[in-house]
Each structure stands twice: as C-alpha cells, then as structure tokens.
Scaffold this motif. Structure first.
Motif, PDB file in Angstrom:
ATOM      1  N   HIS A  87      -3.196   0.644  -3.704  1.00 16.17           N
ATOM      2  CA  HIS A  87      -2.711  -0.732  -3.695  1.00 16.17           C
ATOM      3  C   HIS A  87      -1.889  -0.918  -4.957  1.00 16.17           C
ATOM      4  O   HIS A  87      -2.411  -0.899  -6.067  1.00 16.17           O
ATOM      5  CB  HIS A  87      -3.899  -1.702  -3.681  1.00 16.17           C
ATOM      6  CG  HIS A  87      -3.513  -3.147  -3.639  1.00 16.17           C
ATOM      7  ND1 HIS A  87      -3.015  -3.813  -4.728  1.00 16.17           N
ATOM      8  CD2 HIS A  87      -3.530  -4.051  -2.624  1.00 16.17           C
ATOM      9  CE1 HIS A  87      -2.762  -5.070  -4.406  1.00 16.17           C
ATOM     10  NE2 HIS A  87      -3.059  -5.243  -3.134  1.00 16.17           N
ATOM     11  N   VAL A 131     -10.383  -1.298  -5.072  1.00 14.33           N
ATOM     12  CA  VAL A 131      -8.958  -0.995  -5.077  1.00 14.33           C
ATOM     13  C   VAL A 131      -8.476  -0.439  -6.415  1.00 14.33           C
ATOM     14  O   VAL A 131      -7.369   0.109  -6.498  1.00 14.33           O
ATOM     15  CB  VAL A 131      -8.129  -2.247  -4.711  1.00 14.33           C
ATOM     16  CG1 VAL A 131      -8.442  -2.699  -3.296  1.00 14.33           C
ATOM     17  CG2 VAL A 131      -8.351  -3.374  -5.712  1.00 14.33           C
ATOM     18  N   VAL A 186      -7.821  -1.053   2.142  1.00  9.96           N
ATOM     19  CA  VAL A 186      -6.608  -0.292   1.871  1.00  9.96           C
ATOM     20  C   VAL A 186      -6.635   0.980   2.712  1.00  9.96           C
ATOM     21  O   VAL A 186      -7.506   1.828   2.551  1.00  9.96           O
ATOM     22  CB  VAL A 186      -6.487   0.083   0.375  1.00  9.96           C
ATOM     23  CG1 VAL A 186      -5.251   0.960   0.145  1.00  9.96           C
ATOM     24  CG2 VAL A 186      -6.412  -1.167  -0.490  1.00  9.96           C
ATOM     25  N   HIS A 212       0.849  -1.185   0.000  1.00  2.40           N
ATOM     26  CA  HIS A 212       0.000   0.000   0.000  1.00  2.40           C
ATOM     27  C   HIS A 212       0.888   1.241   0.000  1.00  2.40           C
ATOM     28  O   HIS A 212       1.766   1.374   0.858  1.00  2.40           O
ATOM     29  CB  HIS A 212      -0.914   0.039   1.236  1.00  2.40           C
ATOM     30  CG  HIS A 212      -1.932  -1.044   1.264  1.00  2.40           C
ATOM     31  ND1 HIS A 212      -2.714  -1.300   2.368  1.00  2.40           N
ATOM     32  CD2 HIS A 212      -2.289  -1.963   0.334  1.00  2.40           C
ATOM     33  CE1 HIS A 212      -3.519  -2.323   2.115  1.00  2.40           C
ATOM     34  NE2 HIS A 212      -3.267  -2.740   0.882  1.00  2.40           N
TER      35      HIS A 212
END
Length: 404
Positions: free
Chosen positions: A332, A259, A277, A225
């Motif tokens: 991500h 994501v 995330v 991340h």
C-alpha cells in the motif's frame, strides 16, 4: 485516459522489464478496472472524458439488461442522463478480445478499483504490466459506479438541499436525515467509499457477463496498491495450496493485514486475519458474504473493511483466516486517502521504495508448513458516519439488483 498520460520515471521502474514481459506472456488474466465517478467527473470538467450516446450501446447490451425494471422494483435513486449512460457502458464487452479470445480455465481475474486518487492509478497499472500507453497485455473492462454521489450531486446519494449536515438536529433545522451513533449526519463523499465497494462486489460477482459464472478466485486491488513482479505467480501458488495447507482459510493475501508490515521472512506460510491489500477469494466465500448483507448494510461504519472485520466475518461462526507468504508481494503506497501513516507512499504518482531481487520471482515453497496467528485484535464498534436510513436501503438494493 488520464492514467495513460502519467508515466513514472525510468529510475523507478523495475530493472528486469524483459523478464517481466516474458512472465506476462505465460499467463492469461482478465483485468476489470472499476472507477468511482469522482475521478471521471473531474476529467469531464476539463473536456477529457465523454460518454458515448445511447445509440452506440444498442448492439452490445445483453438481453438480461433491464434498467427500468430493476429501478422500479427496488426504488433506486432517480438516475440522470449521465448515470444511465454509464450503466449502459458497463454492459460493453471487454477490450482486447481480438488479442485474447479465450482465457485459461484457471486464470485469476484482477479487479483494480479506483476511488478518487487518479495520480496513483498509473503506478498500480505499471506494477502489473510496465505498459506506458494503454493496456494490451490482457482482456480489460472498465466499469463505472452509476449510483455515485458525484453523478447525482443535487440529490441522494449526493447532497440534496433539505439534507441535514454535520450535527444538525432535524426537528430544529427542519432538515432530512438520520444521524450516526455519535450524532453526525451523512457525508456523501465519505459514505460513497462503502457504497462503492459493495456495489463493485455485487456487480463483479453477480452482474457482469464476464464474471457472474466465475467460480475460481478473483484478486481485488486498489489504485494505491503496488504489485511486485512475483505477485501473480505467488498468488497462483497460494490459491493452489490453500485447500491442502489451510482448508479453513477463506482467502489468500499478497500482503500482511498490517499494511505497514513487509512480512516475517520465515520459511513458512502464514495464516492470519484477512487483510485489505491484494486479497483474493472465490464464489463460495462471496456467497457467504452476500448472505450477511444486513450486517454489512446496517453496521455504523463508512469503512467497508472495518465493517467486514467487526461484524461480517465474526458472524461466520469461526475465525476467518487468509493464507499468505512470509514476504509481501503487494504494498500500500498511498498517503492521500482517509487513513494515512503508511511508510511506503507516493506523491504525484512517483514511488519511493525499491523492489529486491527476491521479490521478482516466485518465492513461496509448497513444502512449507503453515504458522497460524491466533487471537489477533479486531474491531468491536464502528467508527461512525453510516447512520442514514437511505444509505442502509441503497446498500440493501445493491445486494438485490442482480437477483430479481
């Protein structure tokens, strides 16, 4: 450590290093890096990682530390020497206490947890600090998962000789194990993902002296991340606004639950399903999660996040929303995990996306109203891989080990 020797090229670094350093000097945070032992054991095989002897821990272990008592009461897997040493290592105090002897009361602890993708760790650390050698901008504590299959490869939670494999029929093969809903037996590498996350959560919230009395928010990020320069500032704003703007929100997120999305760009805050995330919540929410231990531990899915979405959150009785901004503050970037297909990704620790100027400063307006995304799709059934009764029991044990 390996993540200090991998340095991203200057071309990929943010152009405003000076302004970022000024920002870091204004905030006090604690970073807790949680590493799954597959990473460390690979390092150990090349003589780059050594575990200190037991005697080195004698003066730092808290009085409450009683490994043998916990193991006896919960019938935890038998620990080898490495597992015991790593568990003791977790009791050591944070580094950099000489530089940061105290922290602001409203600081947000950052937990960076690592599974088995060491090539991503340096990028994740760089996105917070821009540090090349070591972490010196905050208190930092590194902890290790002592009940990892990679620590005990010849017995549970690793793979022991009598264990069934794949779709073996126990009665025919005279092997040990209970299959999942599709007839598949456990894969230690796969189930360790869920074990690792659950052990980490219980350890961070209830097992560490530094955080067991922590009542404010904790931010959880993985090694793949990337945090934008405005992430901490935006998170402080979101957590402050949440009680007023979205009192029914359980958490704050730095990124959309999708994501692959980068946000809507609207002049409004967003309330949606909690993403995986850059998510942060407080002890009140953790206590609600912990009370759902049985649902988490018995749901047939090796993914911790799908388990939460499919069975834990719905059991709260009302929709579980998180508050975020209209632009992402975290990305991500990995594609080497179990689930692939993300647009922003890296190979060998090199990022291939750019950070715009608007993402280098706080970009959330406290006066914005909140848009609520209702009726978002969820998960009804598990993917599989989590059917073995031994995994269920170990999961339950992790939830009890700090409450004896």
């Amino acid at each position: 450590m390996a993540y200090n020797s991998s340095v991203t090229s200057k071309k990929q670094r943010l152009k405003d290093d000076a302004s970022f350093r000024r920002f870091v000097s204004l905030v006090s945070i604690t970073c807790l890096a949680v590493f799954l032992l597959v990473f460390l054991l690979r390092m150990n095989s090349s003589s780059n990682f050594e575990v200190p002897n037991s005697d080195e821990f004698d003066d730092v272990l808290p009085r409450s530390y009683n490994r043998s008592l916990i193991s006896r009461r919960l019938n935890l897997p038998k620990q080898n020497e490495l597992s015991i040493e790593l568990e003791k290592r977790n009791q050591m105090p944070p580094r950099n206490l000489d530089l940061y002897p105290s922290l602001a009361k409203d600081h947000i602890t950052v937990v960076l947890y690592v599974h088995n993708r060491p090539q991503y760790l340096k990028v994740a650390v760089d996105s917070i600090s821009q540090i090349v050698e070591g972490i010196r901008f905050c208190q930092v504590k590194q902890i290790f998962a002592p009940f990892s299959p990679h620590v005990s490869p010849k017995g549970f939670p690793g793979l022991s000789p009598p264990d069934c494999k794949e779709k073996d029929v126990a009665a025919e093969k005279h092997c040990k194990g209970t299959p999942d809903q599709y007839g598949n037996h456990r894969s230690p590498k796969i189930v360790s993902l869920k074990h690792h996350w659950w052990w980490m959560m219980n350890t961070v919230w209830d097992g560490l002296d530094e955080t067991r009395d922590h009542n404010v928010h904790i931010l959880f990020i993985e090694e793949d991340h990337f945090l934008y320069p405005n992430a901490y500032q935006n998170l402080k704003i979101l957590t402050a606004l949440k009680p007023k703007k979205c009192p029914h929100c359980y958490a704050a997120n730095l990124a959309p639950c999708d994501v692959t999305a980068r946000g809507e760009g609207w002049d409004s805050l967003i309330a949606e399903r909690m993403g995986n995330v850059g998510y942060t919540f407080n002890r009140t929410v953790w206590r609600k999660i912990h009370k759902k231990t049985s649902k988490f531990c018995f749901f047939d899915d090796y993914n911790w996040d799908i388990t939460m979405w499919a069975t834990v959150y719905p059991s709260f009785g009302n929709a579980v929303f998180t508050l975020r901004g209209p632009r992402t503050s975290a990305v991500h970037f990995g594609k080497c995990g179990l689930h692939q297909g993300q647009k922003a990704c890296i190979d060998n620790g090199v990022v291939n996306f750019q950070v715009e100027d608007v993402d280098k400063v706080a970009n959330i307006n406290p006066d914005w109203k909140v848009r609520v995304f209702e009726n978002q799709p969820g998960y009804k059934a598990g993917f599989k891989g989590w059917g073995d009764k031994r995994d269920h029991q170990l999961c339950l044990n992790f939830a009890q080990m700090y409450h004896l």
